[in-house]
Design a protein around this motif. Structure first.
Motif, PDB file in Angstrom:
ATOM      1  N   UNK A   1      68.584 -75.834  49.245  1.00  0.00           N
ATOM      2  CA  UNK A   1      68.898 -75.210  50.268  1.00  0.00           C
ATOM      3  C   UNK A   1      69.086 -76.589  51.445  1.00  0.00           C
ATOM      4  N   UNK A   2      70.309 -76.643  51.883  1.00  0.00           N
ATOM      5  CA  UNK A   2      70.441 -77.584  52.856  1.00  0.00           C
ATOM      6  C   UNK A   2      69.892 -77.463  54.314  1.00  0.00           C
ATOM      7  N   UNK A   3      69.919 -78.471  55.038  1.00  0.00           N
ATOM      8  CA  UNK A   3      69.580 -78.210  56.479  1.00  0.00           C
ATOM      9  C   UNK A   3      70.569 -77.494  57.326  1.00  0.00           C
ATOM     10  N   UNK A   4      70.542 -76.994  58.105  1.00  0.00           N
ATOM     11  CA  UNK A   4      71.499 -76.183  59.049  1.00  0.00           C
ATOM     12  C   UNK A   4      71.966 -77.324  60.356  1.00  0.00           C
ATOM     13  N   UNK A   5      71.329 -78.294  60.315  1.00  0.00           N
ATOM     14  CA  UNK A   5      71.623 -79.348  61.271  1.00  0.00           C
ATOM     15  C   UNK A   5      70.712 -80.663  60.832  1.00  0.00           C
ATOM     16  N   UNK A   6      71.524 -81.860  61.127  1.00  0.00           N
ATOM     17  CA  UNK A   6      70.748 -83.126  60.847  1.00  0.00           C
ATOM     18  C   UNK A   6      70.061 -83.553  62.051  1.00  0.00           C
ATOM     19  N   UNK A   7      70.317 -83.092  63.364  1.00  0.00           N
ATOM     20  CA  UNK A   7      69.817 -83.569  64.267  1.00  0.00           C
ATOM     21  C   UNK A   7      68.505 -82.603  64.675  1.00  0.00           C
ATOM     22  N   UNK A   8      67.400 -83.290  64.945  1.00  0.00           N
ATOM     23  CA  UNK A   8      66.334 -82.603  65.357  1.00  0.00           C
ATOM     24  C   UNK A   8      66.111 -82.870  66.965  1.00  0.00           C
ATOM     25  N   UNK A   9      65.982 -81.801  67.857  1.00  0.00           N
ATOM     26  CA  UNK A   9      65.864 -82.220  69.078  1.00  0.00           C
ATOM     27  C   UNK A   9      64.242 -81.977  69.467  1.00  0.00           C
ATOM     28  N   UNK A  10      63.568 -82.856  69.994  1.00  0.00           N
ATOM     29  CA  UNK A  10      62.018 -82.886  70.289  1.00  0.00           C
ATOM     30  C   UNK A  10      61.666 -83.480  71.572  1.00  0.00           C
ATOM     31  N   UNK A  11      61.246 -82.606  72.410  1.00  0.00           N
ATOM     32  CA  UNK A  11      61.002 -83.146  73.922  1.00  0.00           C
ATOM     33  C   UNK A  11      62.128 -83.942  74.376  1.00  0.00           C
ATOM     34  N   UNK A  12      63.347 -83.286  74.328  1.00  0.00           N
ATOM     35  CA  UNK A  12      64.456 -84.092  74.782  1.00  0.00           C
ATOM     36  C   UNK A  12      64.892 -84.998  74.181  1.00  0.00           C
ATOM     37  N   UNK A  13      64.417 -85.509  72.869  1.00  0.00           N
ATOM     38  CA  UNK A  13      64.864 -86.741  72.024  1.00  0.00           C
ATOM     39  C   UNK A  13      65.676 -86.093  71.044  1.00  0.00           C
ATOM     40  N   UNK A  14      66.834 -86.830  70.813  1.00  0.00           N
ATOM     41  CA  UNK A  14      67.622 -86.544  69.388  1.00  0.00           C
ATOM     42  C   UNK A  14      66.945 -87.393  68.256  1.00  0.00           C
ATOM     43  N   UNK A  15      66.636 -86.803  67.336  1.00  0.00           N
ATOM     44  CA  UNK A  15      66.014 -87.566  66.208  1.00  0.00           C
ATOM     45  C   UNK A  15      66.811 -87.015  64.866  1.00  0.00           C
ATOM     46  N   UNK A  16      67.360 -88.099  64.423  1.00  0.00           N
ATOM     47  CA  UNK A  16      68.493 -87.952  63.122  1.00  0.00           C
ATOM     48  C   UNK A  16      67.340 -87.593  62.147  1.00  0.00           C
ATOM     49  N   UNK A  17      67.506 -86.517  61.257  1.00  0.00           N
ATOM     50  CA  UNK A  17      66.674 -86.431  60.038  1.00  0.00           C
ATOM     51  C   UNK A  17      66.972 -87.532  58.890  1.00  0.00           C
ATOM     52  N   UNK A  18      68.069 -87.751  58.718  1.00  0.00           N
ATOM     53  CA  UNK A  18      68.276 -88.668  57.630  1.00  0.00           C
ATOM     54  C   UNK A  18      67.715 -90.287  58.038  1.00  0.00           C
ATOM     55  N   UNK A  19      67.692 -90.467  59.437  1.00  0.00           N
ATOM     56  CA  UNK A  19      67.143 -91.736  59.561  1.00  0.00           C
ATOM     57  C   UNK A  19      65.596 -91.755  59.304  1.00  0.00           C
ATOM     58  N   UNK A  20      64.951 -90.630  59.587  1.00  0.00           N
ATOM     59  CA  UNK A  20      63.546 -90.407  59.239  1.00  0.00           C
ATOM     60  C   UNK A  20      63.394 -90.571  57.880  1.00  0.00           C
ATOM     61  N   UNK A  21      64.167 -89.964  57.065  1.00  0.00           N
ATOM     62  CA  UNK A  21      63.851 -90.139  55.679  1.00  0.00           C
ATOM     63  C   UNK A  21      64.106 -91.314  55.004  1.00  0.00           C
ATOM     64  N   UNK A  22      65.257 -92.101  55.629  1.00  0.00           N
ATOM     65  CA  UNK A  22      65.194 -93.638  55.108  1.00  0.00           C
ATOM     66  C   UNK A  22      64.163 -94.452  55.865  1.00  0.00           C
ATOM     67  N   UNK A  23      63.511 -94.215  56.883  1.00  0.00           N
ATOM     68  CA  UNK A  23      62.313 -94.800  57.035  1.00  0.00           C
ATOM     69  C   UNK A  23      60.965 -94.450  56.229  1.00  0.00           C
ATOM     70  N   UNK A  24      61.006 -93.458  55.650  1.00  0.00           N
ATOM     71  CA  UNK A  24      59.945 -92.870  54.794  1.00  0.00           C
ATOM     72  C   UNK A  24      60.380 -93.540  53.509  1.00  0.00           C
TER      73      UNK A  24
END
Length: 69
Positions: A1-24
């Protein structure tokens, strides 16, 4: 199942899911991973990562902290 959105908004910060995956995935212990945003009362969303380690690596608190850092 795919994500509904690649952008995670946490405490006002936009965090790109694919960027976190690349770092991991750049870590030598990580074979596969997926990142999603999970609802959080204080921050709106928090990042949650699902990680599969390569053989020879142990899932424990030390590994969790290492990957979070």
């Amino acid at each position: 199942q795919a994500r509904t959105d690649d952008m995670i908004i946490s405490a006002g910060y936009n965090i790109a899911g694919p960027e976190v995956e690349s770092a991991l995935l750049a870590h030598e212990a990580v074979a596969e991973c997926g990142v999603i945003g999970v609802a959080d009362e204080e921050r709106g969303q928090i990042v949650k990562a699902f990680v599969v380690l390569k053989p020879g690596y142990t899932a424990n608190e030390v590994m969790t902290k290492t990957l979070q850092d």
